[in-house]
Enzyme design. Structure first.
Site, PDB file in Angstrom:
ATOM      1  N   CYS A 183      49.509 -11.666  70.789  1.00 26.40           N
ATOM      2  CA  CYS A 183      48.978 -12.712  71.656  1.00 26.40           C
ATOM      3  C   CYS A 183      49.850 -13.958  71.471  1.00 26.40           C
ATOM      4  O   CYS A 183      50.436 -14.157  70.400  1.00 26.40           O
ATOM      5  CB  CYS A 183      47.531 -13.003  71.275  1.00 26.40           C
ATOM      6  SG  CYS A 183      46.814 -14.445  72.085  1.00 26.40           S
ATOM      7  N   HIS A 184      49.887 -14.801  72.475  1.00 22.43           N
ATOM      8  CA  HIS A 184      50.716 -16.009  72.348  1.00 22.43           C
ATOM      9  C   HIS A 184      50.229 -16.928  71.235  1.00 22.43           C
ATOM     10  O   HIS A 184      50.996 -17.745  70.726  1.00 22.43           O
ATOM     11  CB  HIS A 184      50.789 -16.733  73.684  1.00 22.43           C
ATOM     12  CG  HIS A 184      51.725 -16.053  74.632  1.00 22.43           C
ATOM     13  ND1 HIS A 184      51.349 -14.989  75.419  1.00 22.43           N
ATOM     14  CD2 HIS A 184      53.049 -16.235  74.846  1.00 22.43           C
ATOM     15  CE1 HIS A 184      52.383 -14.569  76.101  1.00 22.43           C
ATOM     16  NE2 HIS A 184      53.429 -15.296  75.778  1.00 22.43           N
ATOM     17  N   THR A 185      48.969 -16.790  70.862  1.00 23.55           N
ATOM     18  CA  THR A 185      48.471 -17.636  69.766  1.00 23.55           C
ATOM     19  C   THR A 185      49.114 -17.223  68.432  1.00 23.55           C
ATOM     20  O   THR A 185      49.331 -18.069  67.560  1.00 23.55           O
ATOM     21  CB  THR A 185      46.932 -17.565  69.719  1.00 23.55           C
ATOM     22  OG1 THR A 185      46.440 -17.903  71.014  1.00 23.55           O
ATOM     23  CG2 THR A 185      46.357 -18.520  68.696  1.00 23.55           C
TER      24      THR A 185
ATOM     25  N   HIS B 199      45.522 -10.777  65.717  1.00 23.64           N
ATOM     26  CA  HIS B 199      44.077 -10.918  65.913  1.00 23.64           C
ATOM     27  C   HIS B 199      43.547 -10.178  67.126  1.00 23.64           C
ATOM     28  O   HIS B 199      42.398 -10.384  67.500  1.00 23.64           O
ATOM     29  CB  HIS B 199      43.715 -12.412  66.030  1.00 23.64           C
ATOM     30  CG  HIS B 199      44.351 -13.074  67.233  1.00 23.64           C
ATOM     31  ND1 HIS B 199      45.658 -13.474  67.249  1.00 23.64           N
ATOM     32  CD2 HIS B 199      43.856 -13.372  68.449  1.00 23.64           C
ATOM     33  CE1 HIS B 199      45.946 -14.003  68.419  1.00 23.64           C
ATOM     34  NE2 HIS B 199      44.857 -13.943  69.186  1.00 23.64           N
ATOM     35  N   GLU B 200      44.358  -9.305  67.752  1.00 28.63           N
ATOM     36  CA  GLU B 200      43.891  -8.596  68.962  1.00 28.63           C
ATOM     37  C   GLU B 200      44.078  -7.107  68.675  1.00 28.63           C
ATOM     38  O   GLU B 200      45.147  -6.560  68.928  1.00 28.63           O
ATOM     39  CB  GLU B 200      44.737  -9.066  70.155  1.00 28.63           C
ATOM     40  CG  GLU B 200      44.239  -8.588  71.493  1.00 28.63           C
ATOM     41  CD  GLU B 200      44.977  -9.232  72.681  1.00 28.63           C
ATOM     42  OE1 GLU B 200      44.909 -10.465  72.834  1.00 28.63           O
ATOM     43  OE2 GLU B 200      45.608  -8.486  73.441  1.00 28.63           O
TER      44      GLU B 200
ATOM     45  N   CYS C  93      27.252 -14.686  63.063  1.00 30.61           N
ATOM     46  CA  CYS C  93      26.381 -14.353  61.923  1.00 30.61           C
ATOM     47  C   CYS C  93      24.914 -14.234  62.340  1.00 30.61           C
ATOM     48  O   CYS C  93      24.105 -13.650  61.647  1.00 30.61           O
ATOM     49  CB  CYS C  93      26.534 -15.390  60.812  1.00 30.61           C
ATOM     50  SG  CYS C  93      25.687 -16.955  61.138  1.00 30.61           S
TER      51      CYS C  93
ATOM     52  N   CYS D  45      23.411 -19.014  61.570  1.00 31.09           N
ATOM     53  CA  CYS D  45      23.816 -20.414  61.386  1.00 31.09           C
ATOM     54  C   CYS D  45      23.308 -21.267  62.556  1.00 31.09           C
ATOM     55  O   CYS D  45      22.813 -20.759  63.558  1.00 31.09           O
ATOM     56  CB  CYS D  45      25.336 -20.527  61.247  1.00 31.09           C
ATOM     57  SG  CYS D  45      26.227 -20.333  62.803  1.00 31.09           S
TER      58      CYS D  45
ATOM     59  N   CYS E  59      24.987 -20.283  65.847  1.00 35.94           N
ATOM     60  CA  CYS E  59      24.525 -19.004  66.416  1.00 35.94           C
ATOM     61  C   CYS E  59      23.112 -19.133  66.972  1.00 35.94           C
ATOM     62  O   CYS E  59      22.771 -18.529  67.981  1.00 35.94           O
ATOM     63  CB  CYS E  59      24.567 -17.904  65.362  1.00 35.94           C
ATOM     64  SG  CYS E  59      26.242 -17.298  65.040  1.00 35.94           S
TER      65      CYS E  59
ATOM     66  N   CYS F   4      30.611 -19.867  65.638  1.00 39.33           N
ATOM     67  CA  CYS F   4      29.763 -19.579  64.468  1.00 39.33           C
ATOM     68  C   CYS F   4      30.388 -20.290  63.285  1.00 39.33           C
ATOM     69  O   CYS F   4      31.613 -20.283  63.120  1.00 39.33           O
ATOM     70  CB  CYS F   4      29.747 -18.062  64.225  1.00 39.33           C
ATOM     71  SG  CYS F   4      29.068 -17.557  62.633  1.00 39.33           S
TER      72      CYS F   4
ATOM     73  N   ARG G 152      34.011 -19.860  59.321  1.00 42.11           N
ATOM     74  CA  ARG G 152      35.121 -20.526  60.013  1.00 42.11           C
ATOM     75  C   ARG G 152      35.976 -21.386  59.087  1.00 42.11           C
ATOM     76  O   ARG G 152      37.201 -21.428  59.210  1.00 42.11           O
ATOM     77  CB  ARG G 152      34.565 -21.357  61.178  1.00 42.11           C
ATOM     78  CG  ARG G 152      35.630 -22.074  62.020  1.00 42.11           C
ATOM     79  CD  ARG G 152      36.564 -21.098  62.710  1.00 42.11           C
ATOM     80  NE  ARG G 152      37.632 -21.756  63.438  1.00 42.11           N
ATOM     81  CZ  ARG G 152      38.767 -22.183  62.865  1.00 42.11           C
ATOM     82  NH1 ARG G 152      38.974 -22.031  61.557  1.00 42.11           N
ATOM     83  NH2 ARG G 152      39.700 -22.757  63.602  1.00 42.11           N
TER      84      ARG G 152
ATOM     85  N   CYS H  92      40.911 -10.226  72.297  1.00 43.42           N
ATOM     86  CA  CYS H  92      41.272 -11.625  72.610  1.00 43.42           C
ATOM     87  C   CYS H  92      41.496 -11.892  74.090  1.00 43.42           C
ATOM     88  O   CYS H  92      40.595 -12.314  74.789  1.00 43.42           O
ATOM     89  CB  CYS H  92      42.474 -12.093  71.791  1.00 43.42           C
ATOM     90  SG  CYS H  92      42.817 -13.847  72.072  1.00 43.42           S
TER      91      CYS H  92
ATOM     92  N   ARG I  40      50.921  -7.673  77.837  1.00 48.90           N
ATOM     93  CA  ARG I  40      50.564  -7.345  76.469  1.00 48.90           C
ATOM     94  C   ARG I  40      51.407  -6.170  75.976  1.00 48.90           C
ATOM     95  O   ARG I  40      51.603  -5.183  76.685  1.00 48.90           O
ATOM     96  CB  ARG I  40      49.086  -6.970  76.354  1.00 48.90           C
ATOM     97  CG  ARG I  40      48.159  -8.183  76.339  1.00 48.90           C
ATOM     98  CD  ARG I  40      48.476  -9.086  75.156  1.00 48.90           C
ATOM     99  NE  ARG I  40      47.473 -10.092  74.897  1.00 48.90           N
ATOM    100  CZ  ARG I  40      47.623 -11.396  75.175  1.00 48.90           C
ATOM    101  NH1 ARG I  40      48.735 -11.867  75.740  1.00 48.90           N
ATOM    102  NH2 ARG I  40      46.660 -12.253  74.869  1.00 48.90           N
TER     103      ARG I  40
END
Ligand SMILES: NC(=O)C1=CN([C@@H]2O[C@H](COP(=O)(O)OP(=O)(O)OC[C@H]3O[C@@H](n4cnc5c(N)ncnc54)[C@H](O)[C@@H]3O)[C@@H](O)[C@H]2O)C=CC1
Ligand SMILES: N[C@@H](CCC(=O)N[C@@H](CSC=O)C(=O)NCC(=O)O)C(=O)O
Ligand SMILES: [Zn+2]
Ligand SMILES: [Zn+2]
Length: 379
Positions: A47-49, A69-70, A99, A102, A105, A113, A117, A177, A372
């Site tokens: 991903c670009h992130t 992360h994907e 979760c 919290c 959430c 959440c 984090r 993602c 992708r």
């Protein structure tokens, strides 16, 4: 051989320093502790992130780290107290945790959440504030609570979405993602109504998923804006009805869009990460009600601006993370929608490669033709 409770040594792409090529290393992955899950990652997309953090422009970027992360994979083992997944379950790791306990959430107002984090933002696990990754004793930071550029990773249990085991992991990894974010920006954040006029700035994966979501929501016109003319043909297949290239116009792009739409669009989406385009996306919205959603991630130090008069006169500026989707609850729902052919996923995959080819895969990501690229992790 049973690996439960053992340190696993496996291959991972390590970012030792910003912008330096990733290095495939033998990495030790510790067993999951209480509330943690160790996953065998089978497929991950780029991903670009990931590229953004790797570039060194992410204030949360820590090195050395394992990006990614994907992805999709299978639960290898679980730590004490983990009840919602078990070894063998098919899962998508989620950088936005859920979760269900919290303040966030329980608010019913956000998908963010707070449980893990703070720890994921500094590259460690919540329990002992340490990393589960190391190379010969040197800790390697986690990234976004997922670190999927590793054949095995450890995540918090609140960050794991259990999915239909019949779903093809090499495809549904994308629901971790980009595709999810674009669809959710339209359905959850903007809540586009039938008949709306929509402008999408940036026709990469996220922008195309916005277009797909807008089409499904019944938008009457979907105007795609990109500086690359080659993006339009493909974008038509995702629902874009008109194409505008800012380079073809003398006037500011917001004026061009307002002229095309009798005063502006109902909804606009910035899917690039460019703060100047974010301003244009807001200012092309219709007076009185137009809403602009920021999806793109801009680098540290970048700031948005506009005349407050734009908001005084009824335009609304919003942002979205993971498209506002509640990860553990709704990612399985999206997988089911894909299985019923109600949403596209395959169409966003333009390339497939292996973990060992990850640097070449990132080069491709910066080329216009790539949406992708999915990496097979165990070849
Ligand atoms: N908020 C969130 O939860 C998420 C945000 N993102 C972010 O979304 C953004 C888009 O991601 P992708 O679609 O994967 O990126 P991409 O790079 O594939 O797509 C961006 C598109 O914008 C176009 N573009 C670049 N500059 C432009 C300009 N000045 N005017 C018009 N078009 C321009 C490019 O030609 C390209 O087609 C990235 O910043 C990414 O980090 C990604 C996933 C989740
Ligand atoms: N660390 C970055 C934050 C970048 C960011 O906004 N990330 C998005 C997801 S982008 C996925 O590809 C997000 O979900 N943000 C919410 C969050 O809690 O991080 C920075 O500081 O710039
Ligand atoms: Zn992403
Ligand atoms: Zn929570």
């Amino acid at each position: 051989m049973a690996t439960q409770g053992q340190v696993i040594t496996c291959k991972a792409a390590v970012a030792w320093e910003p912008n330096k090529p990733l290095v495939i290393e033998d990495v030790q992955v510790a067993p999951p502790q209480a509330g943690e899950v160790r996953l065998k990652i089978l497929f991950t997309a780029l991903c670009h992130t990931d590229a953004y953090t790797w570039s060194g422009k992410d204030p949360e970027g820590l090195f050395p780290c394992i990006l990614g992360h994907e992805a999709a994979g299978i639960v290898e083992s679980v730590g004490e107290g983990v009840t919602e997944v078990q070894p063998g379950d098919h899962v998508i790791p989620c950088y936005t945790a859920e979760c269900r306990e919290c303040k966030f959430c329980k608010s019913g107002k956000t998908n963010l959440c707070s449980k893990v984090r703070e720890a994921t933002g500094v590259g460690v696990m919540l329990g002992d504030r340490k990393s589960r990754f190391s190379i010969n004793g040197t800790p390697i930071y986690h990234f976004m609570g997922t670190s999927t550029f590793s054949q095995y990773t450890v995540v918090h249990d609140v960050s794991v979405a259990k999915i239909d085991p019949k779903a093809p992991l090499e495809k549904v990894c994308l629901l971790g993602c980009g595709v999810t974010t674009g669809l959710g920006a339209v359905w959850n954040t903007a809540k586009v109504e039938p008949g709306s006029i929509v402008a999408v700035f940036g026709l990469g994966t996220v922008g195309l998923a916005v277009a797909e979501g807008a089409k499904a929501a019944g938008a009457s016109r979907i105007i795609g804006i990109d500086i690359d003319n080659n993006k339009f043909d493909r974008a038509k297949n995702f629902g874009v009805t008109e194409f505008v290239n800012p380079k073809d116009h003398q006037k500011p792009i917001q004026q061009v869009i307002m002229d095309l739409t009798d005063g502006g669009v109902d909804y606009s989406f910035e899917c690039i990460g460019n703060v100047s385009v974010m301003r244009s996306a807001l200012e092309c919205c219709h007076k009185g009600w137009g809403t602009s959603v920021i999806v793109g991630v801009a680098a540290a130090g970048q700031e948005i601006s506009t005349r407050p008069f734009q908001l005084v006169t009824g335009r609304v500026w919003k942002g979205t993370a993971f498209g506002g989707f509640k990860s553990r609850t709704q990612v399985p729902w999206l997988v089911d929608k894909y299985m019923k052919k109600e949403i596209k996923v395959d169409e966003y995959i333009t390339h497939t490669m292996t973990l060992g080819e990850i640097n070449e895969a990132f080069d491709l990501l910066h080329e216009g033709s790539c949406l992708r690229c999915v990496l097979e992790m165990h070849t």
